[in-house]
Write an enzyme that holds these catalytic residues in place. Structure first.
Site, PDB file in Angstrom:
ATOM      1  N   LYS A 149      -0.610 -19.184   5.785  1.00 28.89           N
ATOM      2  CA  LYS A 149      -1.508 -19.590   6.861  1.00 28.89           C
ATOM      3  C   LYS A 149      -1.896 -18.346   7.671  1.00 28.89           C
ATOM      4  O   LYS A 149      -1.121 -17.381   7.659  1.00 28.89           O
ATOM      5  CB  LYS A 149      -0.835 -20.626   7.748  1.00 28.89           C
ATOM      6  CG  LYS A 149       0.301 -20.012   8.605  1.00 28.89           C
ATOM      7  CD  LYS A 149       0.279 -20.486  10.009  1.00 28.89           C
ATOM      8  CE  LYS A 149       0.761 -19.442  10.962  1.00 28.89           C
ATOM      9  NZ  LYS A 149       1.182 -19.840  12.252  1.00 28.89           N
TER      10      LYS A 149
ATOM     11  N   ARG B  22       0.801  -1.233   0.000  1.00 34.99           N
ATOM     12  CA  ARG B  22       0.000   0.000   0.000  1.00 34.99           C
ATOM     13  C   ARG B  22       0.828   1.274   0.000  1.00 34.99           C
ATOM     14  O   ARG B  22       0.348   2.326  -0.369  1.00 34.99           O
ATOM     15  CB  ARG B  22      -0.905   0.013   1.235  1.00 34.99           C
ATOM     16  CG  ARG B  22      -1.929  -1.092   1.202  1.00 34.99           C
ATOM     17  CD  ARG B  22      -2.995  -0.853   2.201  1.00 34.99           C
ATOM     18  NE  ARG B  22      -2.552  -1.139   3.560  1.00 34.99           N
ATOM     19  CZ  ARG B  22      -3.373  -1.431   4.562  1.00 34.99           C
ATOM     20  NH1 ARG B  22      -4.673  -1.440   4.359  1.00 34.99           N
ATOM     21  NH2 ARG B  22      -2.906  -1.693   5.762  1.00 34.99           N
TER      22      ARG B  22
ATOM     23  N   ASP C 271      -3.577  -1.286  -4.443  1.00 35.47           N
ATOM     24  CA  ASP C 271      -4.842  -1.011  -3.768  1.00 35.47           C
ATOM     25  C   ASP C 271      -5.794  -2.091  -4.244  1.00 35.47           C
ATOM     26  O   ASP C 271      -6.172  -2.124  -5.423  1.00 35.47           O
ATOM     27  CB  ASP C 271      -5.334   0.398  -4.164  1.00 35.47           C
ATOM     28  CG  ASP C 271      -6.711   0.703  -3.588  1.00 35.47           C
ATOM     29  OD1 ASP C 271      -7.328  -0.213  -3.009  1.00 35.47           O
ATOM     30  OD2 ASP C 271      -7.155   1.863  -3.724  1.00 35.47           O
TER      31      ASP C 271
ATOM     32  N   HIS D 281       0.294 -26.252  11.534  1.00 37.23           N
ATOM     33  CA  HIS D 281       1.630 -26.864  11.580  1.00 37.23           C
ATOM     34  C   HIS D 281       1.662 -28.215  12.327  1.00 37.23           C
ATOM     35  O   HIS D 281       2.189 -29.202  11.834  1.00 37.23           O
ATOM     36  CB  HIS D 281       2.619 -25.947  12.288  1.00 37.23           C
ATOM     37  CG  HIS D 281       2.734 -24.576  11.690  1.00 37.23           C
ATOM     38  ND1 HIS D 281       2.829 -24.344  10.349  1.00 37.23           N
ATOM     39  CD2 HIS D 281       2.783 -23.351  12.272  1.00 37.23           C
ATOM     40  CE1 HIS D 281       2.944 -23.052  10.122  1.00 37.23           C
ATOM     41  NE2 HIS D 281       2.905 -22.423  11.274  1.00 37.23           N
TER      42      HIS D 281
HETATM   43  P1  NDP Z   1       2.396  -7.743   8.274  1.00 38.39           P
HETATM   44  O1  NDP Z   1       1.251  -7.081   8.941  1.00 38.39           O
HETATM   45  O2  NDP Z   1       3.764  -7.504   8.771  1.00 38.39           O
HETATM   46  O3  NDP Z   1       2.387  -7.390   6.720  1.00 38.39           O
HETATM   47  C1  NDP Z   1       1.216  -7.425   5.956  1.00 38.39           C
HETATM   48  C2  NDP Z   1       1.473  -6.729   4.630  1.00 38.39           C
HETATM   49  O4  NDP Z   1       0.232  -6.656   3.915  1.00 38.39           O
HETATM   50  C3  NDP Z   1       1.973  -5.290   4.752  1.00 38.39           C
HETATM   51  O5  NDP Z   1       2.806  -5.032   3.645  1.00 38.39           O
HETATM   52  C4  NDP Z   1       0.676  -4.502   4.659  1.00 38.39           C
HETATM   53  O6  NDP Z   1       0.848  -3.175   4.242  1.00 38.39           O
HETATM   54  C5  NDP Z   1      -0.032  -5.281   3.590  1.00 38.39           C
HETATM   55  N1  NDP Z   1      -1.483  -5.063   3.627  1.00 38.39           N
HETATM   56  C6  NDP Z   1      -2.302  -5.157   4.695  1.00 38.39           C
HETATM   57  N2  NDP Z   1      -3.589  -4.928   4.332  1.00 38.39           N
HETATM   58  C7  NDP Z   1      -3.544  -4.647   2.998  1.00 38.39           C
HETATM   59  C8  NDP Z   1      -4.536  -4.307   2.056  1.00 38.39           C
HETATM   60  N3  NDP Z   1      -5.823  -4.206   2.380  1.00 38.39           N
HETATM   61  N4  NDP Z   1      -4.146  -4.076   0.787  1.00 38.39           N
HETATM   62  C9  NDP Z   1      -2.852  -4.183   0.421  1.00 38.39           C
HETATM   63  N5  NDP Z   1      -1.848  -4.493   1.288  1.00 38.39           N
HETATM   64  C10 NDP Z   1      -2.214  -4.724   2.549  1.00 38.39           C
HETATM   65  O7  NDP Z   1       2.045  -9.311   8.282  1.00 38.39           O
HETATM   66  P2  NDP Z   1       3.067 -10.509   8.051  1.00 38.39           P
HETATM   67  O8  NDP Z   1       3.994 -10.157   6.974  1.00 38.39           O
HETATM   68  O9  NDP Z   1       3.611 -10.934   9.360  1.00 38.39           O
HETATM   69  O10 NDP Z   1       2.083 -11.684   7.603  1.00 38.39           O
HETATM   70  C11 NDP Z   1       1.617 -11.815   6.276  1.00 38.39           C
HETATM   71  C12 NDP Z   1       0.928 -13.169   6.145  1.00 38.39           C
HETATM   72  O11 NDP Z   1       1.865 -14.199   6.421  1.00 38.39           O
HETATM   73  C13 NDP Z   1      -0.217 -13.361   7.124  1.00 38.39           C
HETATM   74  O12 NDP Z   1      -1.207 -14.118   6.488  1.00 38.39           O
HETATM   75  C14 NDP Z   1       0.429 -14.165   8.240  1.00 38.39           C
HETATM   76  O13 NDP Z   1      -0.515 -14.935   8.931  1.00 38.39           O
HETATM   77  C15 NDP Z   1       1.390 -15.024   7.446  1.00 38.39           C
HETATM   78  N6  NDP Z   1       2.532 -15.530   8.216  1.00 38.39           N
HETATM   79  C16 NDP Z   1       3.424 -14.667   8.796  1.00 38.39           C
HETATM   80  C17 NDP Z   1       4.522 -15.147   9.467  1.00 38.39           C
HETATM   81  C18 NDP Z   1       5.529 -14.235  10.095  1.00 38.39           C
HETATM   82  O14 NDP Z   1       6.408 -14.717  10.797  1.00 38.39           O
HETATM   83  N7  NDP Z   1       5.475 -12.927   9.863  1.00 38.39           N
HETATM   84  C19 NDP Z   1       4.763 -16.615   9.600  1.00 38.39           C
HETATM   85  C20 NDP Z   1       3.790 -17.419   8.919  1.00 38.39           C
HETATM   86  C21 NDP Z   1       2.725 -16.889   8.267  1.00 38.39           C
HETATM   87  P3  NDP Z   1       0.801  -1.994   5.347  1.00 38.39           P
HETATM   88  O15 NDP Z   1       2.169  -2.001   5.935  1.00 38.39           O
HETATM   89  O16 NDP Z   1       0.490  -0.808   4.534  1.00 38.39           O
HETATM   90  O17 NDP Z   1      -0.270  -2.347   6.317  1.00 38.39           O
END
Ligand code: NDP
Length: 453
Positions: free
Chosen positions: A134, A43, A84, A226
């Site tokens: 997940k 975003r 977006d 897991h």
């Molecule tokens: P974060 O919250 O750190 O990152 C989410 C990302 O998605 C950010 O770049 C965020 O942008 C973007 N985002 C959120 N909402 C929207 C939207 N409506 N439109 C476009 N972009 C959007 O989460 P994680 O990276 O930790 O997790 C991502 C996925 O991975 C989840 O499903 C989580 O369950 C899974 N996961 C994560 C792990 C981890 O260790 N981090 C391990 C295993 C699975 P913005 O910064 O602008 O909000």
């Protein structure tokens, strides 16, 4: 091999901590060719340079041991696009170009349906794949709904519901050890195995991740996906091949054989708890409910223990004890197979401890605990531990997982019916906890969990 990877949510934690290092490892091992392109979308109103600076910092932190040239390659091959999900043009700009893409949803699970619809409307090039992190759905109903949506826009072979535990080498060691040793298979059943423990206890507490964890909790975060997957690998019938169909059919059989939980079993075979204030190493940790961003009204557990029973001949009378917790005294991540005791000792001595086979889940370790014979006159029994330090894996789990996605191998991803069946298994437990059938116990951070285990 697909050469274009689109990461949606590329500014997030998962991308920085795991996906970028995974890509660097793939390049270092020669799996990514010069034509590879990473389209990083999120975003923020960033440009390529801004994203590359952000990505470089993550790679420095998380992939310092990977060849510097490979890290630079990942940065140079990346392009940033503003995303977006409500604006079809921005989504189309991410996937437009020559050839298929792999679209990795590194997004909050709540926006998966929106993202799948947006990708479909934008028009994914033929042969493209979608990768979903997940948790797959937030409960059974939402998992079924998400499966329906996916099936309406693409075929099952193009859908990757990833679980990085399946890509961990130690999990594969477990499978290999089980299936390639004549001495194990004949005793791999309830007649010889009393209990299997599947444990993922970590010394980390919430670590600022209330936004993700609060309201989810240990059962949904770890057990539903897991740890049930690991249980499947331990308990399944030997598959005819390690191809995706055989492997996933056999895992599904296990999930379907889990004895359903009624109220009596929810009360007797499950526990939940959350941590109180305490010390983790040299850090003082607040109680879970006092952590920043936590709403105590959610009643989120940070520890869960469930004893599963499997119906069928092979596992009658074997308990599968699955346990996970945060803020525990130490990291304990292992599968321990407890064999039954010998029925008789001719010397008349007390029976020795039962044999145990132990698989480290993060550390590359395998050990077998036997009883040996000590020095002296006659037979004196002493514990004997045979330990093997296994070779480090060629790729980290996320590198392997990305390789499977890009090369189109669904073996290590979860099939739609498996995802639903896992939710079916845990739903009565979640309902029973919600109804208050099982008390929320407490344990000090830095302890071994709630007392009486
Ligand atoms: P974060 O919250 O750190 O990152 C989410 C990302 O998605 C950010 O770049 C965020 O942008 C973007 N985002 C959120 N909402 C929207 C939207 N409506 N439109 C476009 N972009 C959007 O989460 P994680 O990276 O930790 O997790 C991502 C996925 O991975 C989840 O499903 C989580 O369950 C899974 N996961 C994560 C792990 C981890 O260790 N981090 C391990 C295993 C699975 P913005 O910064 O602008 O909000």
């Amino acid at each position: 091999m697909i050469e274009r990877l689109v990461i949606m949510g590329a500014t997030g934690d998962l991308t920085g901590r795991y996906l970028l290092p995974g890509l660097a490892a793939l390049r270092a091992r020669g799996y990514l060719g010069d034509g590879f392109e990473l389209i990083a979308a999120s975003r923020e109103d960033w440009d390529d340079d801004r994203f590359r600076t952000h990505a470089a910092a993550w790679l420095e932190e998380e992939a310092a041991d990977v060849d510097a040239g490979a890290r630079t390659f990942v940065l140079r091959s990346s392009h940033y696009r503003r995303l977006d999900l409500g604006d079809a043009a921005t989504v189309a700009a991410c996937v437009a170009g020559d050839g298929p893409v792999a679209a990795y949803l590194a997004l909050p699970p709540s926006v998966f349906p929106l993202a799948v619809r947006a990708l479909h409307s934008a028009g994914l090039p033929t042969g493209s794949r979608v990768v979903l992190e997940k948790p797959f759905g937030e409960d059974l109903a939402s998992a079924i709904e998400l499966n329906r949506l996916l099936a309406s826009v693409m075929s099952e072979g193009e859908i990757f519901r990833v679980d990085h535990f399946l890509a961990m080498t130690t999990v594969q060691t477990l499978l290999g050890t089980r299936l390639a040793n004549r001495v194990l298979e004949p005793i791999w059943n309830g007649a010889h195995i009393d209990e299997v423990e599947i444990v993922w206890e970590e010394s980390l507490a919430l670590e600022g991740r209330a936004g993700y964890y609060d309201g989810v909790g240990a059962l949904k975060d770890m057990v539903q996906n897991h740890l049930l997957q690991i249980l499947c690998l331990v308990a399944m019938e030997p598959p005819i091949t390690l191809g995706e169909r055989d492997l996933r059919d056999r895992k599904l059989d296990v999930l379907r054989s889990i004895r359903p939980f009624d109220e009596v079993r929810v009360r007797s075979a499950t526990r939940r708890a959350r941590y109180l204030a305490g010390r983790l190493g040299d850090r003082q940790v607040p109680a879970y409910v006092d952590e920043s961003g936590v709403d105590p009204a959610h009643g989120t557990e940070t520890f869960a223990e469930v004893v599963f029973e499997l119906e069928g001949w092979r596992w009658a009378d074997t308990a599968f004890r699955v346990r996970t917790g945060k803020a525990m005294a130490r990291d304990r991540k292992e599968v321990v197979v407890h064999f039954r005791q010998v029925p008789h000792l001719p010397s008349g001595d007390a029976l020795p401890p039962s044999n145990r086979l132990r698989f480290g889940l993060e550390a590359q370790e395998l050990s077998l605990e036997l009883t040996g014979v000590g020095p002296g006159v006659g037979v004196s029994l002493v514990p004997l531990v045979l330990q093997a330090q296994l070779e480090e894996p060629e790729l980290p789990a996320y590198g392997r997982l990305l390789l499977n996605v890009l090369s189109g191998d669904t073996t290590l991803s979860i099939r739609g019916d498996e995802a639903e069946e896992s939710w079916r298994v845990v739903t009565p437990i979640l309902d029973g906890w919600e109804a208050g059938h099982v008390p929320m116990e407490e344990y000090p951070a830095g302890s071994d969990g709630p007392v009486g285990q």
